[in-house]
Write a protein that holds these residues in place. Sequence first.
Motif, PDB file in Angstrom:
ATOM      1  N   THR A 607       0.849  -1.189   0.000  1.00 61.10           N
ATOM      2  CA  THR A 607       0.000   0.000   0.000  1.00 61.10           C
ATOM      3  C   THR A 607       0.889   1.245   0.000  1.00 61.10           C
ATOM      4  N   TYR A 608       0.226   2.392  -0.174  1.00 68.92           N
ATOM      5  CA  TYR A 608       0.930   3.672  -0.159  1.00 68.92           C
ATOM      6  C   TYR A 608       0.125   4.661   0.685  1.00 68.92           C
ATOM      7  N   THR A 609       0.839   5.554   1.364  1.00 67.93           N
ATOM      8  CA  THR A 609       0.201   6.637   2.100  1.00 67.93           C
ATOM      9  C   THR A 609       0.596   7.962   1.439  1.00 67.93           C
ATOM     10  N   TYR A 610      -0.411   8.779   1.129  1.00 64.97           N
ATOM     11  CA  TYR A 610      -0.119  10.096   0.565  1.00 64.97           C
ATOM     12  C   TYR A 610      -0.617  11.157   1.540  1.00 64.97           C
ATOM     13  N   GLU A 611      -0.012  12.358   1.472  1.00 64.70           N
ATOM     14  CA  GLU A 611      -0.452  13.510   2.251  1.00 64.70           C
ATOM     15  C   GLU A 611      -0.495  14.723   1.340  1.00 64.70           C
ATOM     16  N   LEU A 612      -1.564  15.506   1.466  1.00 69.91           N
ATOM     17  CA  LEU A 612      -1.736  16.748   0.715  1.00 69.91           C
ATOM     18  C   LEU A 612      -1.883  17.876   1.725  1.00 69.91           C
ATOM     19  N   SER A 613      -1.051  18.946   1.572  1.00 69.97           N
ATOM     20  CA  SER A 613      -0.998  19.979   2.601  1.00 69.97           C
ATOM     21  C   SER A 613      -0.927  21.358   1.950  1.00 69.97           C
ATOM     22  N   LEU A 614      -1.269  22.353   2.754  1.00 69.26           N
ATOM     23  CA  LEU A 614      -1.163  23.742   2.294  1.00 69.26           C
ATOM     24  C   LEU A 614       0.201  24.335   2.624  1.00 69.26           C
ATOM     25  N   ASP A 615       1.074  23.564   3.330  1.00 67.09           N
ATOM     26  CA  ASP A 615       2.418  24.075   3.595  1.00 67.09           C
ATOM     27  C   ASP A 615       3.412  22.934   3.416  1.00 67.09           C
ATOM     28  N   GLU A 616       4.638  23.293   3.084  1.00 58.53           N
ATOM     29  CA  GLU A 616       5.631  22.284   2.740  1.00 58.53           C
ATOM     30  C   GLU A 616       6.132  21.509   3.953  1.00 58.53           C
ATOM     31  N   ASN A 617       5.809  21.963   5.155  1.00 59.72           N
ATOM     32  CA  ASN A 617       6.175  21.221   6.357  1.00 59.72           C
ATOM     33  C   ASN A 617       5.072  20.245   6.793  1.00 59.72           C
ATOM     34  N   PHE A 618       3.946  20.262   6.068  1.00 55.95           N
ATOM     35  CA  PHE A 618       2.813  19.377   6.307  1.00 55.95           C
ATOM     36  C   PHE A 618       2.259  19.528   7.718  1.00 55.95           C
ATOM     37  N   SER A 619       2.238  20.763   8.185  1.00 52.26           N
ATOM     38  CA  SER A 619       1.593  21.045   9.467  1.00 52.26           C
ATOM     39  C   SER A 619       0.108  21.315   9.280  1.00 52.26           C
ATOM     40  N   ASP A 620      -0.291  21.558   8.012  1.00 47.26           N
ATOM     41  CA  ASP A 620      -1.705  21.820   7.711  1.00 47.26           C
ATOM     42  C   ASP A 620      -2.149  20.816   6.640  1.00 47.26           C
ATOM     43  N   ILE A 622      -4.561  18.607   4.588  1.00 49.09           N
ATOM     44  CA  ILE A 622      -5.993  18.680   4.251  1.00 49.09           C
ATOM     45  C   ILE A 622      -6.530  17.347   3.769  1.00 49.09           C
ATOM     46  N   GLU A 623      -5.639  16.431   3.391  1.00 48.89           N
ATOM     47  CA  GLU A 623      -6.126  15.112   2.957  1.00 48.89           C
ATOM     48  C   GLU A 623      -4.994  14.096   3.049  1.00 48.89           C
ATOM     49  N   THR A 624      -5.309  12.898   3.590  1.00 45.76           N
ATOM     50  CA  THR A 624      -4.343  11.791   3.650  1.00 45.76           C
ATOM     51  C   THR A 624      -5.112  10.487   3.664  1.00 45.76           C
ATOM     52  N   ASP A 625      -4.518   9.415   3.132  1.00 49.77           N
ATOM     53  CA  ASP A 625      -5.194   8.120   3.091  1.00 49.77           C
ATOM     54  C   ASP A 625      -4.194   7.053   2.667  1.00 49.77           C
ATOM     55  N   TRP A 645       2.600  17.951  -1.710  1.00 51.20           N
ATOM     56  CA  TRP A 645       2.242  16.544  -1.530  1.00 51.20           C
ATOM     57  C   TRP A 645       3.478  15.655  -1.546  1.00 51.20           C
ATOM     58  N   HIS A 646       3.383  14.538  -0.810  1.00 52.39           N
ATOM     59  CA  HIS A 646       4.426  13.520  -0.836  1.00 52.39           C
ATOM     60  C   HIS A 646       3.793  12.169  -0.532  1.00 52.39           C
ATOM     61  N   VAL A 647       4.579  11.080  -0.746  1.00 50.41           N
ATOM     62  CA  VAL A 647       4.070   9.711  -0.667  1.00 50.41           C
ATOM     63  C   VAL A 647       5.124   8.832   0.004  1.00 50.41           C
ATOM     64  N   LYS A 648       4.668   7.811   0.752  1.00 52.66           N
ATOM     65  CA  LYS A 648       5.581   6.782   1.242  1.00 52.66           C
ATOM     66  C   LYS A 648       4.954   5.412   1.002  1.00 52.66           C
ATOM     67  N   ALA A 649       5.803   4.362   0.883  1.00 53.70           N
ATOM     68  CA  ALA A 649       5.374   2.986   0.618  1.00 53.70           C
ATOM     69  C   ALA A 649       5.324   2.196   1.923  1.00 53.70           C
ATOM     70  N   LEU A 650       4.441   1.168   1.966  1.00 53.46           N
ATOM     71  CA  LEU A 650       4.286   0.343   3.156  1.00 53.46           C
ATOM     72  C   LEU A 650       4.194  -1.131   2.773  1.00 53.46           C
ATOM     73  N   TYR A 651       4.694  -1.992   3.653  1.00 54.42           N
ATOM     74  CA  TYR A 651       4.498  -3.441   3.554  1.00 54.42           C
ATOM     75  C   TYR A 651       4.517  -3.998   4.970  1.00 54.42           C
ATOM     76  N   GLU A 652       3.378  -4.608   5.385  1.00 51.47           N
ATOM     77  CA  GLU A 652       3.236  -5.087   6.757  1.00 51.47           C
ATOM     78  C   GLU A 652       3.581  -3.934   7.719  1.00 51.47           C
ATOM     79  N   THR A 653       4.622  -4.092   8.570  1.00 53.34           N
ATOM     80  CA  THR A 653       4.999  -3.042   9.518  1.00 53.34           C
ATOM     81  C   THR A 653       6.142  -2.173   9.001  1.00 53.34           C
ATOM     82  N   ILE A 654       6.572  -2.412   7.753  1.00 57.93           N
ATOM     83  CA  ILE A 654       7.729  -1.700   7.200  1.00 57.93           C
ATOM     84  C   ILE A 654       7.243  -0.505   6.388  1.00 57.93           C
ATOM     85  N   GLU A 655       7.881   0.653   6.599  1.00 60.44           N
ATOM     86  CA  GLU A 655       7.536   1.864   5.870  1.00 60.44           C
ATOM     87  C   GLU A 655       8.796   2.432   5.220  1.00 60.44           C
ATOM     88  N   SER A 656       8.623   3.002   4.016  1.00 60.14           N
ATOM     89  CA  SER A 656       9.745   3.678   3.359  1.00 60.14           C
ATOM     90  C   SER A 656       9.871   5.106   3.890  1.00 60.14           C
TER      91      SER A 656
END
Length: 752
Positions: A607-620, A622-625, A645-656
Amino acid sequence: SFTTTDTIYLSSPANEAINQNVHLELDWASLFGSEKYQVELDTSDFFNSTELRINETTNSYFYHSQLLFGQKYYWRVRASNINDTSVWSEIRNFTTKDTIILVSPSDGAINQNVYLELDWATLTGCSEYEWEIDTSVNLNSGLNQNGITTNTYFYVSNLHYNTTYFWRVRGRHAADTSGWSEIRTFTTHNSINLTSPSNGATNISIAPLLDYGSSVGNLGYFCEIDTSQNFNSDIYQLLESNAGVSQVNASGLLYGTTYYWRAATRNAVDTSGWSNIWSFTTAYELTDAPILLSPADESVNIPYTSTSVQWNASTGADTYQYQYSADDNFETGIHSFVTSMLSGTFSGLYPHTTYYWRVRGANANGYSPWSQIWEFQTESANLTPPVLVSPINNSDNINPDNVLIDWNSVFGASGYIYEITEDETFISGVVTQMIAETEKEIIGLAYQTQYFWRVKSTDSEVESDWSEVWNFTTAALSLNTPILTSPADNSIDLDFNLVTIDWENVSGASAYIYEYSTDVNFVANVITDIVPTSVFNITGLLPDTEYFWRIKATNSTLESDWSETWSFKTIIDNLDTPVLTSPVNNSVNLNFDFITLDWEVVSNASTYTYELSLDENFSDIIETDNVLNTNIGISDLTPDTQYFWHVKALYETIESDWSEVWNFITEIDVKIIDELHSEIRVYPNPNNGRFKIEGNNIQKVIVMDVAGKLVYENRNSQLEYDIDISKLNSGIYFIEAIILDKRIYRKIVVSE
């Protein structure tokens, strides 16, 4: 020079066609280069009546609905483009249908149920049907039923029995009503039919099940039973059953008595006539047991191939059950037969065996008591030598720990005597035993030794000759191949820090040799050792690696064959960082209604987790899943806004690690313009892929899917656009219309 075409050719319906549907397609040959067609339809060939219909379409056909029933129509077509309009085509005419065809019940049908389906043919274009049914041909009596349905059938209920009904149907839609169909008739049934017991039946139980034919639409059944045909004696019974249960249990009847019975049915408004009167006679009560005649009790030397038995009658019995068994208590091995005679036959008996037999009478009311139990003994048979089966003669490499010798059964034998020895002359070292079975398990034989064996049959009085002499040779001493147990073959995601391999113990083994390797052929990278137990812990494996392993058993002198080769794969210990692909970093003027974020596949990621934010530090944020795919659609963003926006990869308990941070800016909202010039109308919505767009000052129309792919474009300035994307997949699409250099957006839904 050349001259252009000026004629439209009409296709269908044919001129002067009749019986046309009131929902009808007018069809003509397309005129290449035309942008639209004008169609006129009227009840007047001058096209000037109040029924005149004028329509425009970009297709070479047009559907008319809610035409008048039984009406003659005239129609014509002409084409146009931006510069010119053709002449009118020829004028054709057709006449619409005005009558519905009835289907069932057929005219004059009889014996119909009082709950009945009226069925008629479809009249295309009708939105509903009106039906009438009555006992009067004028359909005006007090029993008139009528109604409206959208189906081409209707179920009428609570009709009267033995009554003639008249019925008709007509269709209608919002603009007109058709003429009535023909009037058909049918007659309902008057009575039901009896089924069982059959008329005149005898030997019937004193608690019989009375069965009669079912009648659809009833509320229940009545059944009369009596010893009098007038149903007026003192023992008269009136029995009832519910709707759907066309049978009833009678009880308390007399033995050996003739009864008469009949049945009727009813619904909410009427009762049917009685059925025909049938009769049956009950069976007598059985009180006395049969008396056995032959063979005499304790007879001997009775033929075992076929033996006849006889007995006296039991009063009232119409059949007899007779049995024999080798068990005098008749608890096991019972052979049972039924006959209407006073004699029977026992066949397939066993020689030199004592059998017991008995008889009882039977009729519909049950059984008489059993007779006395008599016995007889069958004669002896000449026994033949058994035929040996296994081990096959001259077999070798037989496991000495467990040898099963086997032979065919001999008819008449009650037991068998076997001998086994290392002496071919059967003089010394002979093991002999009598058994009842046709096989014997021999244990404790010596390794790598030849054995001879033979069998004879016996029935305690006589013995057969010996069978042939067969031989077999036992195997040399060896160890069984180990059977692997865990981890299961092809296991995945095992901990590379510790994997426990396990296998079953092998009898006679003092230790085990294991091998594991990344090479399925065990040529390179082989790790091997010897262990005293059937389990071993492997450590120091590589992550995300497939390993192959096998085991052999050993003692101080022997080794078994290698086991099967099984494999397992260790779990990964890290994931690569996702690489973003679109929208390209620092993109501007992106559609704020819908944007697709896309990135490359990461090996081993689930799976993958993405985050969309209004600031480059992702303190705000607005959407993640978490998502399974390497893209996600984002809708309803804010115009003229920068997003990160940025993305990371996941497998079981391992995250990129998180990917790079990319950004984009949405376009300025240009939807808000002068209402007079910006209003557009899109209809129908939802639709099946065919829809219209209307509006003033439209300069261009395009349609995009949710991924932003262009699926339709029209750069011509028009007041109305007929759009057909029905060949595309169902789902959400976006419309962009340019009006006075401003953009208007609409969302549509295309369904099946």
